[in-house]
Design a protein around this motif. Sequence first.
Motif, PDB file in Angstrom:
ATOM      1  N   LEU A   1     -18.375  55.458  27.593  1.00  0.00           N
ATOM      2  CA  LEU A   1     -17.058  54.830  27.530  1.00  0.00           C
ATOM      3  C   LEU A   1     -16.169  55.418  28.611  1.00  0.00           C
ATOM      4  O   LEU A   1     -16.113  56.636  28.779  1.00  0.00           O
ATOM      5  CB  LEU A   1     -16.422  55.066  26.153  1.00  0.00           C
ATOM      6  N   SER A   2     -15.469  54.566  29.349  1.00  0.00           N
ATOM      7  CA  SER A   2     -14.561  55.074  30.373  1.00  0.00           C
ATOM      8  C   SER A   2     -13.418  55.861  29.747  1.00  0.00           C
ATOM      9  O   SER A   2     -12.931  56.832  30.313  1.00  0.00           O
ATOM     10  CB  SER A   2     -14.009  53.923  31.222  1.00  0.00           C
ATOM     11  N   SER A   3     -12.980  55.448  28.567  1.00  0.00           N
ATOM     12  CA  SER A   3     -12.000  56.202  27.778  1.00  0.00           C
ATOM     13  C   SER A   3     -11.923  55.551  26.408  1.00  0.00           C
ATOM     14  O   SER A   3     -12.575  54.532  26.150  1.00  0.00           O
ATOM     15  CB  SER A   3     -10.624  56.215  28.451  1.00  0.00           C
ATOM     16  N   PHE A   4     -11.104  56.131  25.533  1.00  0.00           N
ATOM     17  CA  PHE A   4     -10.929  55.573  24.197  1.00  0.00           C
ATOM     18  C   PHE A   4      -9.671  56.168  23.598  1.00  0.00           C
ATOM     19  O   PHE A   4      -9.152  57.190  24.068  1.00  0.00           O
ATOM     20  CB  PHE A   4     -12.139  55.886  23.307  1.00  0.00           C
ATOM     21  N   LEU A   5      -9.172  55.516  22.551  1.00  0.00           N
ATOM     22  CA  LEU A   5      -7.952  55.975  21.890  1.00  0.00           C
ATOM     23  C   LEU A   5      -7.985  55.537  20.436  1.00  0.00           C
ATOM     24  O   LEU A   5      -8.262  54.376  20.140  1.00  0.00           O
ATOM     25  CB  LEU A   5      -6.720  55.376  22.595  1.00  0.00           C
TER      26      LEU A   5
ATOM     27  N   TYR B   1      -7.775  53.394  10.767  1.00  0.00           N
ATOM     28  CA  TYR B   1      -7.643  53.744  12.179  1.00  0.00           C
ATOM     29  C   TYR B   1      -8.343  52.714  13.052  1.00  0.00           C
ATOM     30  O   TYR B   1      -9.364  52.127  12.661  1.00  0.00           O
ATOM     31  CB  TYR B   1      -8.244  55.130  12.452  1.00  0.00           C
ATOM     32  N   ASN B   2      -7.786  52.499  14.241  1.00  0.00           N
ATOM     33  CA  ASN B   2      -8.349  51.575  15.224  1.00  0.00           C
ATOM     34  C   ASN B   2      -8.844  52.367  16.428  1.00  0.00           C
ATOM     35  O   ASN B   2      -8.085  53.163  17.002  1.00  0.00           O
ATOM     36  CB  ASN B   2      -7.279  50.591  15.715  1.00  0.00           C
ATOM     37  N   LEU B   3     -10.093  52.152  16.821  1.00  0.00           N
ATOM     38  CA  LEU B   3     -10.630  52.794  18.011  1.00  0.00           C
ATOM     39  C   LEU B   3     -10.598  51.791  19.158  1.00  0.00           C
ATOM     40  O   LEU B   3     -11.333  50.795  19.140  1.00  0.00           O
ATOM     41  CB  LEU B   3     -12.055  53.289  17.770  1.00  0.00           C
ATOM     42  N   LEU B   4      -9.746  52.047  20.153  1.00  0.00           N
ATOM     43  CA  LEU B   4      -9.594  51.140  21.291  1.00  0.00           C
ATOM     44  C   LEU B   4     -10.574  51.514  22.389  1.00  0.00           C
ATOM     45  O   LEU B   4     -10.671  52.688  22.778  1.00  0.00           O
ATOM     46  CB  LEU B   4      -8.171  51.203  21.845  1.00  0.00           C
ATOM     47  N   VAL B   5     -11.312  50.515  22.898  1.00  0.00           N
ATOM     48  CA  VAL B   5     -12.219  50.698  24.029  1.00  0.00           C
ATOM     49  C   VAL B   5     -12.084  49.479  24.928  1.00  0.00           C
ATOM     50  O   VAL B   5     -11.768  48.378  24.467  1.00  0.00           O
ATOM     51  CB  VAL B   5     -13.688  50.865  23.582  1.00  0.00           C
ATOM     52  N   GLU B   6     -12.323  49.655  26.210  1.00  0.00           N
ATOM     53  CA  GLU B   6     -12.256  48.512  27.115  1.00  0.00           C
ATOM     54  C   GLU B   6     -13.483  47.624  26.912  1.00  0.00           C
ATOM     55  O   GLU B   6     -14.601  48.115  26.713  1.00  0.00           O
ATOM     56  CB  GLU B   6     -12.162  48.973  28.568  1.00  0.00           C
ATOM     57  N   GLU B   7     -13.272  46.310  26.987  1.00  0.00           N
ATOM     58  CA  GLU B   7     -14.346  45.352  26.685  1.00  0.00           C
ATOM     59  C   GLU B   7     -15.536  45.488  27.629  1.00  0.00           C
ATOM     60  O   GLU B   7     -16.680  45.209  27.242  1.00  0.00           O
ATOM     61  CB  GLU B   7     -13.803  43.924  26.731  1.00  0.00           C
ATOM     62  N   SER B   8     -15.298  45.964  28.855  1.00  0.00           N
ATOM     63  CA  SER B   8     -16.409  46.142  29.797  1.00  0.00           C
ATOM     64  C   SER B   8     -17.343  47.266  29.372  1.00  0.00           C
ATOM     65  O   SER B   8     -18.489  47.336  29.826  1.00  0.00           O
ATOM     66  CB  SER B   8     -15.865  46.421  31.199  1.00  0.00           C
ATOM     67  N   ASP B   9     -16.871  48.157  28.498  1.00  0.00           N
ATOM     68  CA  ASP B   9     -17.710  49.253  28.002  1.00  0.00           C
ATOM     69  C   ASP B   9     -18.550  48.851  26.794  1.00  0.00           C
ATOM     70  O   ASP B   9     -19.547  49.503  26.477  1.00  0.00           O
ATOM     71  CB  ASP B   9     -16.847  50.457  27.604  1.00  0.00           C
ATOM     72  N   LEU B  10     -18.112  47.809  26.088  1.00  0.00           N
ATOM     73  CA  LEU B  10     -18.816  47.345  24.892  1.00  0.00           C
ATOM     74  C   LEU B  10     -18.947  45.829  24.968  1.00  0.00           C
ATOM     75  O   LEU B  10     -18.018  45.104  24.633  1.00  0.00           O
ATOM     76  CB  LEU B  10     -18.050  47.734  23.623  1.00  0.00           C
ATOM     77  N   VAL B  11     -20.099  45.365  25.397  1.00  0.00           N
ATOM     78  CA  VAL B  11     -20.271  43.936  25.633  1.00  0.00           C
ATOM     79  C   VAL B  11     -20.756  43.192  24.398  1.00  0.00           C
ATOM     80  O   VAL B  11     -20.207  42.157  24.016  1.00  0.00           O
ATOM     81  CB  VAL B  11     -21.248  43.703  26.818  1.00  0.00           C
TER      82      VAL B  11
END
Length: 568
Positions: A453-457, A468-478
């Motif tokens: 993952l490029s990052s997460f929050l 809780y919500n784990l945010l990840v960029e869509e390009s990291d999880l297709v």
Amino acid sequence: MFHLIRKYAGMPLLNRSRGLARQFLSQTSCADEVQRDLLMSRIARHADSQFGRDHHFHEIRTPADFRRRVPIRGYDAMEPYIDRVRQGDLGALFGSGTKVLMFAMTSGTTNRPKTIPVTQESLADYREGWTIWGILAFDAHPRILSRGLLPILQIASDWRESVTPSGIPCGAITGLTAHMQNPLIRLTYCMPAIASRIKDIESKYYVALRLSVFRNLGTTIAANPSTILAIARLGDREKATLIRDLADGTIDPKWDLPVEVREALRRKVGRKHKQAARRLEAIVNQTGRLLPKDYWPDLCFLANWTGGTMGAYLRNYPEYFGDRPVRDVGLIASEGRMTIPIEDGTPAGVLDIRHHYFEFIPEDQANHEAPETVEAHELIEGQRYFILPTTAGGLYRYQIHDLIRCVGFHGKAPVIEFLNKGAHFSSLTGEKLSEFQVVAAVGAAQRTLNLRLSSFLLLPSWGDPPHYNLLVEESDLVDRNTVEKLAAEVEAELQRLNLEYENKRSTLRLGPIRIRRIPAGSWSDFQKRRLARSGGTVEQYKQPHLMPDLGALETFRLSDAASTSLAD
């Protein structure tokens, strides 16, 4: 010619640096005496300041007296004194003869950035700490010194962002140190001091690459590994522009550079590097990418933070840099340097006993109104503490909210590692979830699933029950299957790490984690928003991985119409 100048001009500096490092390491054998002598000298020097009079410095004879007279304070409690210094009343915090060179601005808990006084003495402490760190790192990697000193890529920010009513500059201390460097030594650094005035982040990163990609780089130095990764990724994305600029001796006009900076750089980049451009072009033709491991083959080591939440970024290093060692730069803040790492591959460093006086609050006393503190030599290996520096910049028993762990000793000086900011906790139903636990859980999940993952929050949301919500960029999880597996792995690991979290989940007082995908590029936008709001600098920026703000989720644009959780 420049190489010879660097080599012979640098020899006396290297010898002085080695002597300083030897002295520091020798002082660790009597760390308790060094610390107490330092405290008493600071008390005596500023006894006639208003702060000193308010706290009866003239009556302080021992560290115990100091603890009785001076309460533990955070920034807000110090602000009235600091504000008087900003207005020009140096006597509010400092004794006669003290000169304030600037105020280091850093992110505060409110929308207003903190301003930390930088005196001649505190700047000397800061620079000396870097010198000790640097020579120990360079001597551990002698190839960087084999021909004088191989080039260094280090990013700095402007030390004159603004001025106080009394005319004192406010900005980044990194910019001031770059401005004050010996001109001959400065030749070793790829980025000229004027580049610190570039405000646009990607433009600054591009200039960093443009001035270093053709050089035989020895090391990169940054606080946050996300900075180094961002530079590497930009170079790959902008490879065509970079190669063209190298061949033509230009900097593409699309980059947002102040007029005076572009003019100064024009003279620096005017030489055409056609051979270097052809070499980069060959790399792209062969590999399809432009990565540092190919254009900086002799890179000796990388230097940046490795502790706390940084592991999330370090896992991406092999892709871009190959098998390069990493040396932690130490626990550093605008308030001062607190540790000096002396080995690669560990976030732990020797406490900087030479430059600041330190006390520590045991973690189990953190919420006490008047916690008992211990001195540096009294730490217990394996225990966790909050660190309280007293500095030459006018901070006394300063609650910086950094949680550390003692991992051993060098002589009588503790070797400590940073864990997380004390403020980075969230507790919707009493689970007391820490950022340290979140990073550990997501890291374990990535290893299990072979993800990067490029990052997460992680962000909280109220509901019935809250979750809780784990945010990840869509390009990291297709694909959805991986999304579901990530949610399950993170959930299981958090329950293993935090018994309170497990209890709240098993009793259904807390709902399962939901994965929320956000558009590619969201982390860059998030960084820009936070920097614009806080007034912090790029190299100081710390990407949070847990925020207790219930409204934060609304500030992100979500890619998925619905969330994915274990309950879906």
